[in-house]
Design an enzyme around this catalytic site. Sequence first.
Site, PDB file in Angstrom:
ATOM      1  CG  ASP A 251     -54.007  40.269  34.524  1.00  0.00           C
ATOM      2  OD1 ASP A 251     -54.598  40.853  35.463  1.00  0.00           O
ATOM      3  OD2 ASP A 251     -53.409  40.875  33.627  1.00  0.00           O
TER       4      ASP A 251
ATOM      5  CG  ASN B  29     -50.526  43.359  43.003  1.00  0.00           C
ATOM      6  OD1 ASN B  29     -50.428  42.146  42.932  1.00  0.00           O
ATOM      7  ND2 ASN B  29     -50.768  44.098  41.931  1.00  0.00           N
TER       8      ASN B  29
HETATM    9  C1  FPP Z   1     -55.090  39.920  39.129  1.00  0.00           C
HETATM   10  O1  FPP Z   1     -56.340  40.399  38.691  1.00  0.00           O
HETATM   11  C2  FPP Z   1     -55.245  39.161  40.379  1.00  0.00           C
HETATM   12  C3  FPP Z   1     -54.678  39.465  41.586  1.00  0.00           C
HETATM   13  C4  FPP Z   1     -53.797  40.616  41.800  1.00  0.00           C
HETATM   14  C5  FPP Z   1     -54.952  38.658  42.789  1.00  0.00           C
HETATM   15  C6  FPP Z   1     -54.902  37.189  42.543  1.00  0.00           C
HETATM   16  C7  FPP Z   1     -55.323  36.496  43.755  1.00  0.00           C
HETATM   17  C8  FPP Z   1     -56.121  35.422  43.779  1.00  0.00           C
HETATM   18  C9  FPP Z   1     -56.698  34.749  42.594  1.00  0.00           C
HETATM   19  C10 FPP Z   1     -56.424  34.812  45.088  1.00  0.00           C
HETATM   20  C11 FPP Z   1     -55.404  33.774  45.392  1.00  0.00           C
HETATM   21  C12 FPP Z   1     -55.595  33.259  46.750  1.00  0.00           C
HETATM   22  C13 FPP Z   1     -54.695  32.531  47.431  1.00  0.00           C
HETATM   23  C14 FPP Z   1     -54.961  32.091  48.794  1.00  0.00           C
HETATM   24  C15 FPP Z   1     -53.414  32.167  46.845  1.00  0.00           C
HETATM   25  P1  FPP Z   1     -56.588  41.964  38.648  1.00  0.00           P
HETATM   26  O2  FPP Z   1     -57.179  42.387  39.933  1.00  0.00           O
HETATM   27  O3  FPP Z   1     -55.316  42.649  38.272  1.00  0.00           O
HETATM   28  O4  FPP Z   1     -57.628  42.039  37.497  1.00  0.00           O
HETATM   29  P2  FPP Z   1     -57.786  43.227  36.436  1.00  0.00           P
HETATM   30  O5  FPP Z   1     -56.500  43.280  35.659  1.00  0.00           O
HETATM   31  O6  FPP Z   1     -58.935  42.759  35.601  1.00  0.00           O
HETATM   32  O7  FPP Z   1     -58.073  44.488  37.209  1.00  0.00           O
END
Ligand code: FPP
Length: 265
Positions: A35, A83
């Site tokens: 996260d 999501n």
């Molecule tokens: C949460 O941060 C992250 C995600 C929803 C996406 C996670 C995906 C990756 C790290 C890429 C993985 C790639 C592969 C190929 C497996 P957020 O966007 O919710 O952050 P925030 O809470 O700060 O808005």
Amino acid sequence: MNHPSAIKRDQARLRACPTGLDPHRMPKHIAVIMDGNGRWAKAKGLPRIMGHRAGVEALKRTLRLCSDWGIGALTVYAFSTENWSRPGDEVKFLMALFERVLQRELQSLQEEKVRIRFLGDLEGLPRRLQGLIAEATELTAMNTGIHFNVCTNYGGRRELVLAAQKLAERSAKGDLDPALIDEDLFAAELFTASDVDPDLLIRTSGEMRVSNFLLWQLAYAEIHICDILWPDFDATALRESLADYQSRCRRFGGLDPVPSDYSES
Ligand code: FPP
């Protein structure tokens, strides 16, 4: 007797284990809620997608460290069933990112003997991504290294409902006596069927929620929450998570140490 290559691998792991950690008390399976990508980008004045790009680098780093330090399985939450409600452009970017990363990294995953699987409702993903997932799963299925599970279009409640449906179908057909349904039979219908349950859940960015992740499998996991935003998660952060894990006394609902006034009647 252990095979010489297995002994060599164990010795390498003992050498690789960071100082201060007990190599014999490493978790067998780590689950991670990655996260904070968006906040990481915002703090740097960058668009959110740059946070996801940096998140991929953090994920590659973490997978390699887990593999080097002798952890048997890593399961990460890449995209939840919730999501899809994000802005269309971000969802599109994430799907394209998964495709690109899979194409780009498949060879090195194979060389490092990683077994990759995607857990979730995969039919809901774009066709091209489904094809790449099938190819990567098949190619790495017999690999003997770390088990790497990427939860994509995954929801813990959905997983439980699907498992219940499969058992109910078998019962309705007369193939399964409902009275015989126990925890093992139920767990065998989950996406994670062939892995042990996670011993440790790490969540970055300080949020204290389970967010519909591995609701069954995390029943006895130790939880480590750190303030670090996922793209900044590195060897020091993983070492700290593991030190926290090793400081816990895992009781699984029992008592430890057994109190001195305890006597069986
Ligand atoms: C949460 O941060 C992250 C995600 C929803 C996406 C996670 C995906 C990756 C790290 C890429 C993985 C790639 C592969 C190929 C497996 P957020 O966007 O919710 O952050 P925030 O809470 O700060 O808005």
